[in-house]
Design a protein around this motif. Structure first.
Motif, PDB file in Angstrom:
ATOM      1  N   LYS A   1      -5.868  -5.380   4.932  1.00 38.57           N
ATOM      2  CA  LYS A   1      -5.120  -4.167   4.569  1.00 38.57           C
ATOM      3  C   LYS A   1      -4.533  -3.520   5.838  1.00 38.57           C
ATOM      4  O   LYS A   1      -5.172  -3.489   6.880  1.00 38.57           O
ATOM      5  CB  LYS A   1      -6.039  -3.167   3.866  1.00 38.57           C
TER       6      LYS A   1
ATOM      7  N   GLU B   1      -3.333   2.731   7.150  1.00 38.41           N
ATOM      8  CA  GLU B   1      -2.639   3.640   6.246  1.00 38.41           C
ATOM      9  C   GLU B   1      -1.825   4.698   6.973  1.00 38.41           C
ATOM     10  O   GLU B   1      -0.947   5.318   6.380  1.00 38.41           O
ATOM     11  CB  GLU B   1      -3.637   4.301   5.288  1.00 38.41           C
TER      12      GLU B   1
ATOM     13  N   THR C   1       1.099  -6.619  -1.428  1.00 37.29           N
ATOM     14  CA  THR C   1      -0.258  -6.849  -1.920  1.00 37.29           C
ATOM     15  C   THR C   1      -0.537  -8.339  -2.095  1.00 37.29           C
ATOM     16  O   THR C   1       0.344  -9.184  -1.898  1.00 37.29           O
ATOM     17  CB  THR C   1      -0.479  -6.108  -3.242  1.00 37.29           C
TER      18      THR C   1
ATOM     19  N   TRP D   1      -5.459  -2.066  -3.065  1.00 34.99           N
ATOM     20  CA  TRP D   1      -4.319  -1.883  -2.169  1.00 34.99           C
ATOM     21  C   TRP D   1      -3.696  -0.489  -2.295  1.00 34.99           C
ATOM     22  O   TRP D   1      -2.835  -0.128  -1.494  1.00 34.99           O
ATOM     23  CB  TRP D   1      -3.250  -2.930  -2.469  1.00 34.99           C
TER      24      TRP D   1
END
Length: 356
Positions: free
Chosen positions: A16, A19, A29, A125
């Motif tokens: 991932k 953020e 994703t 996700w």
């Protein structure tokens, strides 16, 4: 139509992204949704599969005749679970675009169910940091390998997803917009009201020129008179003039934006005067010169609300509200994003829970 959706989970999951550094549309994703169309059979073989490249014949009609449509929506991680904002309106609009591009109508329920299955597989996700969301891109492309100029007999409907931050680097701070008077985006009777790739390709040249001069986007004028306001780049546009909010009326060359509709609904709910009508650029200049152009802002899924702090037209610059976000712009932004994230009451039933 076959409503069964097969699920093939990836065995090679990605890491991932951070953020705080998502940007817009840079990461994807682990999975995607695919639905096929074959003439005589209809839409079939719905499946969630690992995110992957697709193989197509060089003669596929999408490459030559531009038969393609798309949508954009978002999923949000809230304190009460994962939420979507008016998703079925997107699939309704997708079918209106399909009709204009001679693409077969898709069963909106199977498209929606495919999205829900994909979200359930890739729910990890969906980012949780303030101001982030999972951008969802459904689209259809014509895949028949034939060079005759007629509608394809084969199509792919796909959904891909991307964790995103703010669409504009400025975030919700006001942007500077150039009023485009040379190039034309669309005319009534064309495909301006459809969400199709050619509309966006037609605007790239003007957009790049605007950016070279320090402007984030272009404000399009109508293609016939070259004086009536249409859209801001990839957004609908609103102006508050002397206490009344105005937005260009839908005329066949303007996208029927879902955020646009939501803003109009909110303003009426609050008792704010709002008018959908034809607005000329000369009227905006006059209102500015009289001190009556109080606010301007764009609306769209990606940015939600993008306040406009300056307009450039024929070499003149018109600063709006001292280049600051206006009261209405801020209230609309806070309310819609609040509804989307579950922080503000939803009196319209716009938000749909993933598990509802």
């Amino acid at each position: 139509m076959d409503h069964n959706i097969q699920i093939e989970r990836s065995t090679n999951l990605k890491s991932k992204p951070d953020e705080s550094k998502l940007g817009f549309g840079q990461y994807y994703t682990d999975h995607m949704f695919i639905l096929e169309y074959t003439e005589g059979q209809g839409w079939h073989s719905g499946r969630v599969v690992p995110y992957q490249n697709i193989s197509m014949d060089p003669a596929a009609k999408v490459f030559h005749y531009g038969q393609t449509v798309f949508e954009g929506m978002k999923a949000y991680r809230t304190e009460n679970g994962i939420k979507l904002f008016r998703p079925k309106k997107n699939f309704e609009r997708l079918n209106r675009s399909n009709a204009r591009l001679s693409i077969p109508q898709i069963d909106e329920d199977i498209a929606y169910n495919g999205l829900i299955e994909l979200l359930n597989v890739d729910r990890d996700w969906i980012p949780s940091t303030e101001g982030t969301s999972l951008y969802i891109r459904p689209f259809i492309i014509a895949t028949e390998a034939a060079l005759g100029v007629n509608p394809s007999q084969n199509y792919l409907f796909m959904i891909i997803m991307s964790p995103v931050g703010a669409y504009y680097a400025e975030g919700v701070n006001p942007v500077k917009i150039h009023v485009e008077s040379e190039y034309v985006r669309a005319v009534a009777g064309g495909v301006g009201e459809a969400k199709t790739a050619g509309n966006y390709a037609a605007g790239l040249n003007a957009q790049e020129q605007a950016k070279e001069h320090g402007y984030s986007q272009v404000l399009w004028l109508d293609g016939v008179h070259r004086r009536y306001i249409e859209e801001v780049g990839s957004m609908n546009v609103f102006f508050k003039i002397n206490g009344v909010v105005h937005t260009p009326m839908l005329n066949g060359s303007i996208l029927d934006g879902i955020t646009r509709n939501s803003v109009i609904t909110l303003l009426k709910y609050w008792g704010v005067p709002v008018e959908e009508r034809r607005i000329s650029v000369e009227e905006l200049v006059e209102a500015h010169n009289k001190g009556e152009l109080e606010e301007a802002f764009g609306t769209g899924t990606a940015a939600v609300i993008s306040p406009i702090g300056e307009l450039s037209y024929h070499g003149e610059k018109f600063v709006i509200n001292n280049g600051e976000i206006g009261e209405i712009s801020g209230k609309v932004y806070d309310t819609i994003t609040g509804i989307q994230t579950g922080k503000v009451e939803d009196p319209f039933g716009w938000v749909v829970g993933l598990d509802s």
